[in-house]
Each structure stands twice: as C-alpha cells, then as structure tokens.
Design a protein around this motif. Structure first.
Motif, mmCIF file in Angstrom:
data_model
loop_
_atom_site.group_PDB
_atom_site.id
_atom_site.type_symbol
_atom_site.label_atom_id
_atom_site.label_comp_id
_atom_site.label_asym_id
_atom_site.label_seq_id
_atom_site.Cartn_x
_atom_site.Cartn_y
_atom_site.Cartn_z
ATOM 1 N N SER A 168 57.153 44.314 28.965
ATOM 2 C CA SER A 168 57.422 45.208 30.085
ATOM 3 C C SER A 168 57.930 44.426 31.292
ATOM 4 O O SER A 168 58.862 44.852 31.988
ATOM 5 N N ASP A 169 57.312 43.270 31.549
ATOM 6 C CA ASP A 169 57.764 42.417 32.647
ATOM 7 C C ASP A 169 59.197 41.953 32.433
ATOM 8 O O ASP A 169 59.997 41.885 33.373
ATOM 9 N N GLU A 192 61.622 43.492 30.904
ATOM 10 C CA GLU A 192 62.536 44.582 31.201
ATOM 11 C C GLU A 192 62.641 44.812 32.704
ATOM 12 O O GLU A 192 63.729 45.053 33.239
ATOM 13 N N GLU A 193 61.480 44.729 33.386
ATOM 14 C CA GLU A 193 61.492 44.929 34.832
ATOM 15 C C GLU A 193 62.302 43.840 35.523
ATOM 16 O O GLU A 193 63.113 44.122 36.421
ATOM 17 N N LYS A 247 58.463 38.358 41.959
ATOM 18 C CA LYS A 247 57.943 38.890 40.686
ATOM 19 C C LYS A 247 58.183 37.922 39.538
ATOM 20 O O LYS A 247 57.335 37.805 38.642
#
Length: 311
Positions: free
Chosen positions: A9-10, A12-13, A43
């Motif tokens: 998920s990270d 993709e973000e 991030k």
C-alpha cells in the motif's frame, strides 16, 4: 492489516505522490511543488525507516534473505541521499524535474526489490506474526512524525493514530511554509532540523578533516583522495567532493566530482568508501587540472548524478 499489505500500500501511495510532484506547479499553497515534494520526501523517509526498523532485523540473520537485505539497505541510503540532493530551490526548473524523474525510476526499482524480499520472507513468517509485524510497522512510522502523542494512553489504535497524525503533520507543514513565505525568510533551517531527526546520514564535520582524506573502492583499494569541495551558493550545502586520482604530485592527475552523499566514511579504512570498483572511474565524468568543468550546465550535473546512482 499484515505488514506485506501495508508495504504494498505504501508503494502505491509513494508512486502516486511522486506523480503529484511532477503535476504540481511553482507557487504557494498546499498544491505547490515545494509542498508536494515535502510530503513525498517525508513519507518516503518514514517508509524507509519503518522497513529498516521492523523488516531488516529478523531477515538479515537468515541466510536466504541476508544478501537481499544488504542490497536494499544500500538502495535506501542512495534514496535518502537523492532526497537531500533534491531539497533545494528551483524545483520548477527543467534539470530538477529531470533529476526527480530519475529518482522515481529508482523508487520503482526499490519497490521491486522490496517485493522480492517479501516473496522470500513470506514462507518464513507465520500469518499471525505478519499481523504483529504490521502493527509494529505502523507504530514505527508513527514514531517518526514529529510531536506524535502516545496514542496507546488515549486508547486509539496505531492505524487510526497514523492517519490522524499524518493529516495533522501535513497541515502544520503547509501552514509553516506559508508563514515562512509571508515572513520573507527561508525554511532551510526548519527543513534541516527535520532531516536531522529523520535522516541518519546527516553529520557535521570540518572541511580540514575531509580534504586530503583517502577514498577507497568497494573492495577497499585506495583510488584517490578528496582535494576540495563544491558548495551550492544558494543552500550553503556541499554539492560535490572532488576526488583526485592518478598523477605525480598533482601532475597528470584527473579530478572527479562526486555527489557528496555517495561517500560513506568507514573507520576501518580511515577514509571514505565509494560504492564502485576502481576500474569504473574510466567512464566517470572527470576533468584535468587546467580544465574548468561547466557545473552550470544542467546536462553535466545530470551526467554526474546518473553515473553514481545504483543500478
């Protein structure tokens, strides 16, 4: 959510945030390129640190994964160096954009390496342990948000806490940048303080202790010495260390501008380590003593940056 799903998920973000940086324009406000890059930078650093804190320790001891962990660790260092290199004025200029595009290519390669590590690690880790690691991973990221509360004491789960704190941190960062613009002074000091909190590679050292220090290749063979620095006049930060190689008493020597962050100091060598082989220098950008390299040329700077990136 288990740790594997969180990492994916990270990824993709981060890729989405990178695209947002390229779409953004110069100016003020939340959608400005400065703010979009700050969000991407923060991030990505948080993601790298959490992977190192939670994933590396159990896997670097396993024979099947230790080599992959070491390769990824070096890639993490390179990504941090690139982020520091890009943290400068002129983010809307063509050469900055091109450099950032190369960083996104490196991010894609890093995500692939993470996925390789995940495929190696999954058979070794039980499902319940994957969930436990997922909670630790979330808390590791939460820990790196400046000013984070102790969410356990107020009964909020790590996932919810991370979301609340991330939104708050982004809002505060935007407000601080806006206020700095109104006050008419640079945010470099605040940004540098944040780097000291999040980037373990940042250190202070006197130039007297660096100039003349030997440089060795990845195998430990001496390849030259640092003879000078090139300092960015706008940020005041070291952009390049100039490596002298060959010649006698400086005669016939070649000089190689090295992006400062590519040098790692190792006490066992009493010098700096450059992650390449001595023979690789024949293809590196260089100049002779009586030549003046054109550091104002964006193509020349890009050639230097691209040459020293990990493949």
């Amino acid at each position: 959510m288990d740790i594997w799903a969180q990492i994916e998920s990270d990824h993709e973000e981060l890729k989405g945030l990178g695209k947002d940086v390229l779409k953004s324009m110069d100016g003020e406000g939340p959608a400005s390129r400065d703010n979009q890059f700050d969000l991407f930078d923060t991030k990505l650093r948080r993601h790298l640190a959490a992977v190192e804190d939670v994933i590396f320790p159990p896997l670097e001891k396993q024979q099947a994964t230790s080599a992959t962990v070491h390769e990824i660790e070096q890639h993490h260092k390179s990504m941090r160096r690139d982020l520091s290199w890009l943290d400068r004025p002129g983010k809307n200029e063509k050469d900055w954009t091109q450099s950032f595009e190369v960083v996104l290519e490196q991010l894609d390669r890093l995500c692939s390496r993470h996925e390789t590590l995940i495929s190696q690690a999954k058979p070794m880790i039980a499902e319940k342990d994957g969930l436990s690691l997922g909670d630790r991973y979330t808390r590791a990221k939460l820990k790196r948000i400046p000013g984070s509360w102790d969410w356990n004491k107020i009964g909020i789960g790590a996932g919810t806490a991370l979301g609340i704190a991330a939104v708050g941190a982004a809002a505060v960062a935007g407000a601080k940048r806006y206020q700095r613009g109104r006050d008419g002074h640079s945010g470099d000091a605040d940004d540098f303080e944040l780097r000291l909190q999040t980037d373990e590679t940042v250190r202070l050292i006197s130039s007297e202790k660096v100039e003349g220090t030997k440089v060795v290749d990845r195998s430990g063979e001496e390849i030259g010495k640092v003879v000078s620095f090139m300092v960015d006049k706008y940020t005041g930060r070291v952009a390049y260390a100039v490596l002298q190689f060959g010649g006698v008493m400086g005669l016939g020597a070649h000089y190689y501008p090295l992006p400062w962050p590519v040098l790692d100091y190792e006490t066992k060598h009493d010098g700096y380590v450059l992650n390449l082989e001595k023979a690789d220098l024949k293809n590196a950008p260089s100049f002779k003593k009586d030549e003046t390299p054109d550091f104002d040329d964006a193509g020349y700077r890009r050639d230097i940056l691209v040459f020293y990136r990990p493949s």
